[in-house]
Motif scaffolding. Structure first.
Motif, mmCIF file in Angstrom:
data_model
loop_
_atom_site.group_PDB
_atom_site.id
_atom_site.type_symbol
_atom_site.label_atom_id
_atom_site.label_comp_id
_atom_site.label_asym_id
_atom_site.label_seq_id
_atom_site.Cartn_x
_atom_site.Cartn_y
_atom_site.Cartn_z
ATOM 1 N N LEU A 150 -7.353 -12.557 14.045
ATOM 2 C CA LEU A 150 -6.763 -13.568 14.276
ATOM 3 C C LEU A 150 -5.337 -13.744 15.578
ATOM 4 C CD1 LEU A 150 -5.559 -13.993 10.602
ATOM 5 C CD2 LEU A 150 -7.722 -14.983 11.968
ATOM 6 N N HIS A 151 -5.289 -12.647 16.636
ATOM 7 C CA HIS A 151 -4.794 -13.053 17.766
ATOM 8 C C HIS A 151 -3.271 -13.012 17.468
ATOM 9 C CE1 HIS A 151 -8.517 -13.433 20.158
ATOM 10 N NE2 HIS A 151 -8.690 -14.751 19.803
ATOM 11 N N LEU A 152 -2.912 -12.090 16.102
ATOM 12 C CA LEU A 152 -1.677 -12.193 15.945
ATOM 13 C C LEU A 152 -0.509 -10.761 16.152
ATOM 14 C CD1 LEU A 152 -1.775 -12.315 12.424
ATOM 15 C CD2 LEU A 152 -1.266 -14.312 13.924
ATOM 16 N N SER A 153 -2.157 -10.309 17.284
ATOM 17 C CA SER A 153 -1.550 -8.663 18.287
ATOM 18 C C SER A 153 -2.957 -9.263 19.096
ATOM 19 C CB SER A 153 -1.113 -7.683 17.513
ATOM 20 O OG SER A 153 -1.038 -6.843 18.333
ATOM 21 N N ASP A 154 -2.987 -8.096 20.092
ATOM 22 C CA ASP A 154 -4.432 -7.480 20.922
ATOM 23 C C ASP A 154 -4.068 -6.504 21.566
ATOM 24 O OD1 ASP A 154 -1.622 -7.468 22.919
ATOM 25 O OD2 ASP A 154 -2.189 -10.136 23.343
ATOM 26 N N ALA A 155 -5.013 -6.417 22.223
ATOM 27 C CA ALA A 155 -5.122 -4.486 22.688
ATOM 28 C C ALA A 155 -3.947 -4.497 23.530
ATOM 29 C CB ALA A 155 -6.047 -4.308 23.715
ATOM 30 N N ARG A 156 -3.604 -4.731 24.231
ATOM 31 C CA ARG A 156 -2.256 -4.419 25.248
ATOM 32 C C ARG A 156 -1.198 -4.756 24.383
ATOM 33 N NH1 ARG A 156 2.113 -6.886 27.052
ATOM 34 N NH2 ARG A 156 1.970 -9.225 26.735
ATOM 35 N N ALA A 194 -0.458 -4.034 20.794
ATOM 36 C CA ALA A 194 -1.227 -2.969 19.797
ATOM 37 C C ALA A 194 -1.077 -1.365 20.342
ATOM 38 C CB ALA A 194 -2.508 -3.168 18.986
ATOM 39 N N PHE A 195 -1.698 -0.829 21.472
ATOM 40 C CA PHE A 195 -2.144 -0.039 22.063
ATOM 41 C C PHE A 195 -1.267 0.837 23.690
ATOM 42 C CE2 PHE A 195 -6.671 -1.588 20.557
ATOM 43 C CZ PHE A 195 -6.133 -0.731 20.017
ATOM 44 N N PHE A 196 -0.208 -0.188 24.165
ATOM 45 C CA PHE A 196 0.727 -0.332 24.957
ATOM 46 C C PHE A 196 1.956 -0.259 24.677
ATOM 47 C CE2 PHE A 196 -3.773 -0.699 26.818
ATOM 48 C CZ PHE A 196 -4.331 0.501 27.193
ATOM 49 N N GLU A 197 1.652 -1.276 24.459
ATOM 50 C CA GLU A 197 3.515 -1.827 24.068
ATOM 51 C C GLU A 197 4.447 -0.641 23.110
ATOM 52 O OE1 GLU A 197 5.297 -4.092 25.823
ATOM 53 O OE2 GLU A 197 3.709 -5.144 26.577
ATOM 54 N N GLU A 198 5.339 -0.079 24.102
ATOM 55 C CA GLU A 198 6.342 0.563 23.504
ATOM 56 C C GLU A 198 6.748 -0.112 21.632
ATOM 57 O OE1 GLU A 198 10.154 3.333 23.522
ATOM 58 O OE2 GLU A 198 9.403 2.594 25.476
ATOM 59 N N THR A 251 5.466 -2.571 19.863
ATOM 60 C CA THR A 251 4.916 -2.626 18.931
ATOM 61 C C THR A 251 3.587 -2.498 19.041
ATOM 62 O OG1 THR A 251 3.668 -5.264 20.667
ATOM 63 C CG2 THR A 251 5.964 -5.101 19.894
ATOM 64 N N GLY A 252 3.212 -1.573 19.160
ATOM 65 C CA GLY A 252 1.969 -1.436 19.163
ATOM 66 C C GLY A 252 1.935 0.031 18.567
ATOM 67 N N VAL A 253 1.018 0.992 18.499
ATOM 68 C CA VAL A 253 1.396 2.268 17.777
ATOM 69 C C VAL A 253 1.689 3.192 18.494
ATOM 70 C CG1 VAL A 253 -0.656 4.165 18.137
ATOM 71 C CG2 VAL A 253 -1.500 2.002 17.545
ATOM 72 N N ASP A 254 2.959 4.132 17.948
ATOM 73 C CA ASP A 254 3.718 4.986 18.640
ATOM 74 C C ASP A 254 2.847 6.084 18.760
ATOM 75 O OD1 ASP A 254 5.828 6.831 19.316
ATOM 76 O OD2 ASP A 254 7.145 5.465 17.913
ATOM 77 N N TRP A 255 2.260 6.182 19.703
ATOM 78 C CA TRP A 255 1.732 6.915 20.109
ATOM 79 C C TRP A 255 2.580 8.666 20.232
ATOM 80 C CZ3 TRP A 255 -3.178 6.466 19.505
ATOM 81 C CH2 TRP A 255 -3.635 4.940 19.603
ATOM 82 N N ASN A 256 3.420 8.920 20.651
ATOM 83 C CA ASN A 256 4.458 10.148 20.023
ATOM 84 C C ASN A 256 4.521 10.239 19.069
ATOM 85 O OD1 ASN A 256 6.100 10.233 22.862
ATOM 86 N ND2 ASN A 256 7.451 8.460 22.930
ATOM 87 N N VAL A 257 4.487 9.406 18.239
ATOM 88 C CA VAL A 257 4.364 10.292 16.184
ATOM 89 C C VAL A 257 2.644 10.653 15.985
ATOM 90 C CG1 VAL A 257 4.006 9.642 13.808
ATOM 91 C CG2 VAL A 257 6.132 8.483 15.141
ATOM 92 N N ILE A 258 1.817 9.739 16.430
ATOM 93 C CA ILE A 258 0.457 10.889 16.157
ATOM 94 C C ILE A 258 0.103 11.523 17.129
ATOM 95 C CG2 ILE A 258 -1.637 9.803 16.789
ATOM 96 C CD1 ILE A 258 -0.742 7.476 14.636
ATOM 97 N N PHE A 259 0.489 11.981 18.225
ATOM 98 C CA PHE A 259 0.139 13.292 18.804
ATOM 99 C C PHE A 259 1.256 14.251 18.536
ATOM 100 C CE2 PHE A 259 -1.441 10.389 22.197
ATOM 101 C CZ PHE A 259 -3.150 10.999 21.899
ATOM 102 N N LEU A 260 1.975 14.343 18.259
ATOM 103 C CA LEU A 260 3.247 15.075 17.629
ATOM 104 C C LEU A 260 2.712 15.223 16.420
ATOM 105 C CD1 LEU A 260 6.063 16.506 17.531
ATOM 106 C CD2 LEU A 260 6.502 14.507 15.813
ATOM 107 N N ILE A 274 0.427 -1.125 14.316
ATOM 108 C CA ILE A 274 -0.518 -2.611 14.486
ATOM 109 C C ILE A 274 0.226 -3.867 13.807
ATOM 110 C CG2 ILE A 274 -2.261 -3.849 14.999
ATOM 111 C CD1 ILE A 274 -3.909 -0.940 15.922
ATOM 112 N N MET A 275 0.552 -3.289 12.188
ATOM 113 C CA MET A 275 0.791 -4.209 11.489
ATOM 114 C C MET A 275 1.995 -4.664 11.717
ATOM 115 S SD MET A 275 -1.561 -4.121 7.712
ATOM 116 C CE MET A 275 -1.127 -2.725 7.738
ATOM 117 N N VAL A 276 2.577 -3.978 11.797
ATOM 118 C CA VAL A 276 4.555 -4.076 11.857
ATOM 119 C C VAL A 276 4.787 -4.431 12.922
ATOM 120 C CG1 VAL A 276 6.789 -2.407 11.919
ATOM 121 C CG2 VAL A 276 4.885 -2.207 10.330
ATOM 122 N N GLY A 277 3.412 -3.893 13.940
ATOM 123 C CA GLY A 277 4.341 -4.674 15.666
ATOM 124 C C GLY A 277 3.617 -5.655 15.671
ATOM 125 N N ALA A 278 2.425 -6.443 14.561
ATOM 126 C CA ALA A 278 2.683 -7.900 14.694
ATOM 127 C C ALA A 278 4.018 -8.290 13.956
ATOM 128 C CB ALA A 278 1.401 -8.202 14.039
#
Length: 427
Positions: free
Chosen positions: A40-46, A48-52, A54-63, A291-295
């Protein structure tokens, strides 16, 4: 509210209902909710995946990924069986004494490590010791999660929200020791007494099995002493790097991945075997949830709540402190406390600047509310989600409401005790 904000709230609320009712597996819910936000374009790839923010917290995932690999290698040495037998013998097979022992161990470890890492290390011991004593592990696991979130509040490195707060508020490791550790010690003492009442019907032991455990030799559980020595050496390096984060400036995720890679390299454990023990559904759940919380953050919903708090308090420090403590506890129970603190910290920084030197109390109110509020629900803190995933994998599924009915009580008591502490010490 804008249309984007309304849609974001509706999707998140729907996902939360499904998580609470457990009609659909939580990973499916999180990924579907994230997909709808993107569709629904409430978020986008940038975003969701790259913004600190509003996106996935990769620090948590990779920790999580790195520490799961380290735990997978440690499991092959027999060290968890060793610790399980030792814990059972020290507690003499008495369930409540065992719970106290495991919770104290968890809280202390969570103050040095982060609470997610501690849960990953303590859970295998819990499964084994409960199996030895014929006890249901669920109450012990739930209590350990609570202890990890309480103990993690004591230090800068103990809980991910504390790292965010320290960075934004220019706070040091010693600041957290002076201001957070005293109340955490009190809260742990009260929590251990509370456990006796909360889990009273489930803390019934088997005297015969307890007696049998007393005759076991924990040293015989160690299957590979050389691998154990190497693994503990690498784990020690990882812990030291966690503690020295303010000096080394390596994110915990980087440290965990370096440790995992080094351990696989020197022990030559097959990568496929180690990766099979990674909790992939848990990692996918976190990605979808972020991603949901980022939106919600991007649509201005969370920021609007924060701005409204600033308007309501209007420079009144006491009111701001209490609202921040209670509001943080409530919101951290509903959304993961990491994105919440990341969103709220700029607002708190502004309030602190307006209040002057006395405004530092607002940082401690935010930290206590976010750290302790995470205990209220099954998705309130990262450690909760990880523990639920580990329990499900071992065949001991913990329901959303089974966790939450204990979590709400623990959160109410611990946050309630923080009110006089903050008021009497700072206000």
């Amino acid at each position: 509210m804008t249309t984007v904000a309304v849609l974001s709230v509706l999707i998140f609320a729907g996902a939360y209902v499904l998580l609470a009712t457990e009609w659909v597996h939580r990973t499916t819910v999180a990924l579907t909710g994230a997909a709808l936000m993107l569709l629904l374009h409430l978020s986008d790839a940038r975003r969701a995946f790259f913004e600190e923010s509003t996106g996935v917290d990769w620090n948590v995932i990779f920790l999580l990924l790195g520490m799961m690999v380290i735990v997978a290698v440690l499991r092959r040495t027999g060290v968890f069986e060793y610790l399980a037998i030792l814990a059972a013998k020290r507690s003499r097979g008495r369930p409540y004494r065992l719970m106290v022992l495991l919770c104290v161990l968890t809280a202390v470890a969570s103050a040095v490590l982060d609470n997610v890492t501690t849960v990953l290390l303590v859970a295998p011991v819990t499964f084994l010791v409960c199996d030895q004593l014929g006890l249901r592990p669920v109450p012990f696991l739930i209590a350990e999660v609570f202890a990890s979130n309480i103990g993690g509040a004591a230090t800068l490195v103990g809980d991910p929200p504390n790292i965010i707060i320290a960075s934004r508020g220019d706070l040091t490791f010693n600041d957290f020791l002076v201001h957070m550790t005293p109340i955490v010690v009190v809260l742990m003492g009260v929590f251990l007494l509370l456990c006796r009442w909360l889990f009273r019907r489930q803390l019934v032991g088997d005297p015969e099995r307890a007696e049998a455990v007393m005759h076991l030799d924990e040293r015989q559980a160690i299957e590979d002493p050389r691998m154990l020595a190497i693994s503990l050496g690498v784990l020690a390096l990882v812990v030291i790097a966690f503690v020295l984060h303010p000096v080394l400036h390596y994110e915990p995720s980087v440290v965990a991945l370096l440790g995992a890679g080094l351990l696989l390299l020197v022990t030559r454990v097959p990568v496929g075997e180690a990766m099979r023990e990674v909790e992939w559904p848990t990692l996918a759940f976190f990605a979808g949830l972020f991603i949901m919380v980022g939106a919600l953050v991007d649509s201005g919903v969370v920021g609007g709540i924060a701005d409204r708090l600033a308007e309501v308090t209007d420079g009144r420090l006491g009111l701001a402190t209490m609202l921040l403590l209670g509001g943080s506890a409530l919101l951290s129970a509903l959304i993961d406390n990491i994105p919440y603190v990341a969103t709220m910290s700029p607002v708190v920084a502004q309030l602190v600047d307006q209040a002057g030197p006395d405004g530092q109390v607002l940082w401690w109110a935010l930290a206590l509310g976010a750290d302790l509020g995470g205990n209220a629900t099954a998705i309130g803190a990262s450690a909760n989600v990880v523990m639920l995933g580990l329990a499900e994998r071992e065949g001991h599924r913990i329901g959303f409401w089974e966790f939450t009915r204990y979590g709400v009580v623990v959160t109410a008591v611990t946050v309630g005790l923080c009110v006089p502490y903050l008021w009497l010490r700072y206000l």
